[in-house]
Enzyme design. Structure first.
Site, mmCIF file in Angstrom:
data_model
loop_
_atom_site.group_PDB
_atom_site.id
_atom_site.type_symbol
_atom_site.label_atom_id
_atom_site.label_comp_id
_atom_site.label_asym_id
_atom_site.label_seq_id
_atom_site.Cartn_x
_atom_site.Cartn_y
_atom_site.Cartn_z
ATOM 1 N N SER A 9 25.698 36.206 10.540
ATOM 2 C CA SER A 9 26.391 35.434 11.575
ATOM 3 C C SER A 9 25.742 34.066 11.714
ATOM 4 C CB SER A 9 26.323 36.161 12.916
ATOM 5 O OG SER A 9 26.727 35.254 13.933
ATOM 6 N N HIS A 34 29.970 35.412 8.770
ATOM 7 C CA HIS A 34 30.551 35.832 10.048
ATOM 8 C C HIS A 34 30.519 34.648 11.020
ATOM 9 C CE1 HIS A 34 31.614 38.901 13.084
ATOM 10 N NE2 HIS A 34 30.810 38.239 13.908
ATOM 11 N N ASP A 36 31.362 33.349 14.783
ATOM 12 C CA ASP A 36 31.586 33.816 16.152
ATOM 13 C C ASP A 36 32.223 32.732 17.008
ATOM 14 O OD1 ASP A 36 30.595 36.543 16.232
ATOM 15 O OD2 ASP A 36 28.630 35.685 15.766
ATOM 16 N N MET A 38 33.718 31.713 20.491
ATOM 17 C CA MET A 38 33.671 32.137 21.909
ATOM 18 C C MET A 38 34.250 31.046 22.798
ATOM 19 S SD MET A 38 29.848 33.746 22.090
ATOM 20 C CE MET A 38 29.171 34.724 20.742
ATOM 21 N N HIS A 67 35.432 36.016 13.892
ATOM 22 C CA HIS A 67 35.453 36.945 15.030
ATOM 23 C C HIS A 67 35.830 36.160 16.281
ATOM 24 C CE1 HIS A 67 32.714 39.633 17.815
ATOM 25 N NE2 HIS A 67 34.000 39.754 18.101
ATOM 26 N N MET A 69 36.327 35.804 20.038
ATOM 27 C CA MET A 69 36.019 36.349 21.372
ATOM 28 C C MET A 69 36.673 35.397 22.358
ATOM 29 S SD MET A 69 32.120 37.311 20.431
ATOM 30 C CE MET A 69 32.248 36.301 18.966
ATOM 31 N N MET A 138 31.413 46.785 18.069
ATOM 32 C CA MET A 138 30.332 45.962 18.606
ATOM 33 C C MET A 138 29.133 46.864 18.903
ATOM 34 S SD MET A 138 31.435 42.861 18.558
ATOM 35 C CE MET A 138 29.853 42.236 19.132
ATOM 36 N N GLY A 143 28.726 37.949 23.183
ATOM 37 C CA GLY A 143 28.391 36.738 23.928
ATOM 38 C C GLY A 143 27.178 36.017 23.362
ATOM 39 N N PHE A 144 26.234 36.788 22.861
ATOM 40 C CA PHE A 144 24.980 36.174 22.408
ATOM 41 C C PHE A 144 24.427 36.908 21.192
ATOM 42 C CE2 PHE A 144 25.577 35.602 26.900
ATOM 43 C CZ PHE A 144 25.417 34.222 27.044
ATOM 44 N N GLY A 145 23.759 36.152 20.327
ATOM 45 C CA GLY A 145 23.043 36.768 19.215
ATOM 46 C C GLY A 145 21.716 37.313 19.716
ATOM 47 N N GLY A 146 21.082 38.118 18.887
ATOM 48 C CA GLY A 146 19.721 38.572 19.181
ATOM 49 C C GLY A 146 19.589 39.619 20.272
ATOM 50 N N ASP A 174 28.934 44.917 14.341
ATOM 51 C CA ASP A 174 28.446 43.586 14.728
ATOM 52 C C ASP A 174 27.571 43.671 15.967
ATOM 53 O OD1 ASP A 174 28.165 40.871 15.175
ATOM 54 O OD2 ASP A 174 30.181 40.613 15.997
HETATM 55 C C1 DX5 Z 1 27.717 38.718 19.507
HETATM 56 C C2 DX5 Z 1 28.262 38.182 18.203
HETATM 57 C C3 DX5 Z 1 27.492 38.688 17.032
HETATM 58 C C4 DX5 Z 1 26.074 38.154 16.991
HETATM 59 C C5 DX5 Z 1 25.233 38.972 16.049
HETATM 60 O O1 DX5 Z 1 28.468 38.224 20.542
HETATM 61 O O2 DX5 Z 1 29.609 38.571 18.047
HETATM 62 O O3 DX5 Z 1 28.151 38.392 15.830
HETATM 63 O O4 DX5 Z 1 26.021 36.816 16.594
HETATM 64 O O5 DX5 Z 1 23.905 38.546 16.140
HETATM 65 P P1 DX5 Z 1 22.688 39.573 16.002
HETATM 66 O O6 DX5 Z 1 22.797 40.204 14.652
HETATM 67 O O7 DX5 Z 1 21.474 38.698 16.144
HETATM 68 O O8 DX5 Z 1 22.834 40.580 17.103
HETATM 69 ZN ZN ZN Z 2 30.507 38.536 15.961
#
Ligand code: DX5
Ligand code: ZN
Length: 219
Positions: A9, A34, A36, A38, A67, A69, A138, A143-146, A174
């Site tokens: 991503s 990927h 994202d 949003m 993706h 959102m 999911m 909403g957020f990575g990590g 994901d």
């Molecule tokens: C979350 C995103 C994911 C996210 C994945 O809202 O849709 O795609 O970026 O990041 P990691 O792998 O760091 O959880």
């Molecule tokens: Zn995603």
């Protein structure tokens, strides 16, 4: 069983150097990219839209997994396909007519998929299963990575794989993927794994992708 595909991503990449990020992903043997998207409404964060997908398209031939959102994805899916998306996924609860949205994506020339949040049971995918190319689970609330993987989602991979058995529908996951939890996802038959931080924040991203694919649990 086919090898698992890795879809890093770019939400976890450096936004000032996205061209470089996708070129690196090719070198690092990633399978998909990927993206994202949003809107600050469906999820409490804002990222990017069609211009970014179009810019990525000019910089890579990798498969673009977009993706969405966003609320009412039907307003934008055709423009994302035109921008270069190979696959567009969306959350059915965000759409006024999820079946029509799937058809719009497919008629525009891309693959279509639906996304299930961690609290949405796999049974919700049943009525879509003969229409879509992919179902994405999911592993975190979007909403957020990590974020940390929600362990209850692991079992949903097996439920989804039983549902897609004998059908031409991929299972993707994901959110929250790590080198430690990836091997169990592979064992359960997952087809595509998204990884943001696990790849882009790794000291050796190429090796991280190799480890995710081959079940090695440490860099
Ligand atoms: C979350 C995103 C994911 C996210 C994945 O809202 O849709 O795609 O970026 O990041 P990691 O792998 O760091 O959880
Ligand atoms: Zn995603």
């Amino acid at each position: 069983m086919a090898d698992i595909m890795i879809a890093p991503s770019i939400l976890s990449a450096d936004f000032a150097a996205m061209g470089e990020a996708v070129k690196n992903l090719e070198k690092w043997n990633a399978d998909w990219v990927h993206c994202d998207v949003m809107d600050g409404e469906f999820v409490p964060n804002i990222t990017f839209g069609m211009p970014m997908v179009e810019a990525l398209r000019r910089n890579t031939s990798l498969f673009l997994d977009v993706h969405l959102m966003i609320v009412k994805p039907e307003r934008y899916v055709e423009r994302f396909v035109k921008a270069g998306a190979d696959l567009v996924t969306f959350h059915p609860e965000a759409s006024d007519d999820a079946f029509a949205t799937i058809e719009m994506i497919k008629s525009a020339g891309a693959k279509a998929g639906i996304v299930l949040n961690p609290d949405v049971p796999c049974s919700v995918a049943e009525k879509f299963i003969d229409k879509v190319d992919l179902v994405m689970l999911m592993g975190v609330f979007p909403g957020f990575g990590g974020q940390k993987f929600i362990p209850e989602v692991m079992e949903k991979i097996s439920v989804l794989k039983a549902m897609t058995d004998g059908k031409n529908v991929l299972a993707e996951l994901d959110g929250g993927v790590t080198l430690e939890n990836a091997p169990e996802m592979v064992r359960r038959g997952l087809d595509v794994m998204v990884a943001g931080n696990a790849v882009f924040k790794a000291s050796d991203p190429a090796r991280a992708i190799m480890c995710l694919k081959s079940g090695i649990t440490s860099l």
